[in-house]
Design a protein around this motif. Structure first.
Motif, PDB file in Angstrom:
ATOM      1  N   LEU A  90      43.380  37.411  43.545  1.00  0.00           N
ATOM      2  CA  LEU A  90      42.876  36.596  43.718  1.00  0.00           C
ATOM      3  C   LEU A  90      42.776  36.925  45.730  1.00  0.00           C
ATOM      4  O   LEU A  90      41.797  37.110  46.823  1.00  0.00           O
ATOM      5  N   VAL A  91      43.751  37.915  46.322  1.00  0.00           N
ATOM      6  CA  VAL A  91      43.835  38.815  47.548  1.00  0.00           C
ATOM      7  C   VAL A  91      42.369  39.480  47.580  1.00  0.00           C
ATOM      8  O   VAL A  91      41.396  39.782  48.113  1.00  0.00           O
ATOM      9  N   SER A  92      42.037  40.875  46.338  1.00  0.00           N
ATOM     10  CA  SER A  92      40.785  41.177  45.946  1.00  0.00           C
ATOM     11  C   SER A  92      39.260  40.522  45.935  1.00  0.00           C
ATOM     12  O   SER A  92      38.750  41.398  46.929  1.00  0.00           O
ATOM     13  N   LEU A  93      39.529  39.278  45.440  1.00  0.00           N
ATOM     14  CA  LEU A  93      38.370  38.847  45.630  1.00  0.00           C
ATOM     15  C   LEU A  93      38.085  37.888  47.119  1.00  0.00           C
ATOM     16  O   LEU A  93      36.931  37.749  47.589  1.00  0.00           O
TER      17      LEU A  93
ATOM     18  N   TRP B 148      28.963  32.854  42.918  1.00  0.00           N
ATOM     19  CA  TRP B 148      30.036  33.781  41.643  1.00  0.00           C
ATOM     20  C   TRP B 148      31.239  34.564  42.321  1.00  0.00           C
ATOM     21  O   TRP B 148      32.166  34.301  40.990  1.00  0.00           O
ATOM     22  N   ILE B 149      31.615  34.543  43.539  1.00  0.00           N
ATOM     23  CA  ILE B 149      32.993  35.074  43.548  1.00  0.00           C
ATOM     24  C   ILE B 149      33.859  34.025  43.323  1.00  0.00           C
ATOM     25  O   ILE B 149      34.847  34.422  42.925  1.00  0.00           O
ATOM     26  N   ALA B 150      33.617  32.475  43.202  1.00  0.00           N
ATOM     27  CA  ALA B 150      34.784  31.455  42.845  1.00  0.00           C
ATOM     28  C   ALA B 150      34.560  31.393  41.800  1.00  0.00           C
ATOM     29  O   ALA B 150      35.694  30.978  40.735  1.00  0.00           O
ATOM     30  N   LEU B 151      33.931  31.495  40.766  1.00  0.00           N
ATOM     31  CA  LEU B 151      33.395  31.279  39.539  1.00  0.00           C
ATOM     32  C   LEU B 151      34.659  32.923  38.487  1.00  0.00           C
ATOM     33  O   LEU B 151      34.697  32.349  37.660  1.00  0.00           O
TER      34      LEU B 151
END
Length: 93
Positions: A43-46, A73-76
């Motif tokens: 999650l931190v990376s995203l 895209w990031i959420a998926l």
């Protein structure tokens, strides 16, 4: 030189460095619950990916559709990666 320290990009870059250190701390001090630590790292990376995409790739001021596609895209990716981490599939025999 003072303008450089007040620049939005400098502040975001420092936040990205801080997030990298947070990921490192989460991974190093995971203890027994490695799945929770790995979820936090993902999650931190995203979140870092989102800031890079929006600010350094300049999608923050892009057309709404382009920004929406990037954000989705990031959420998926977050949903898929964390789900893959937590769902245990039966072994293949």
């Amino acid at each position: 030189m003072a303008w450089l320290l007040r620049s939005r990009y400098t502040v975001i870059w420092l936040a990205l460095v801080g997030a990298t250190l947070l990921s490192w701390a989460l991974g190093g001090g995971a203890g027994d619950d490695k799945t929770l630590a790995a979820s936090g790292i993902i999650l931190v990376s995203l979140i870092k990916v989102r800031y890079v995409v929006l600010d350094f790739m300049e999608l923050r001021h892009a057309p709404n559709l382009m920004r929406l596609v990037a954000e989705l895209w990031i959420a998926l990716l977050a949903i898929v990666l964390v789900t893959m981490l937590w769902v245990e599939l039966p072994p293949v025999s």
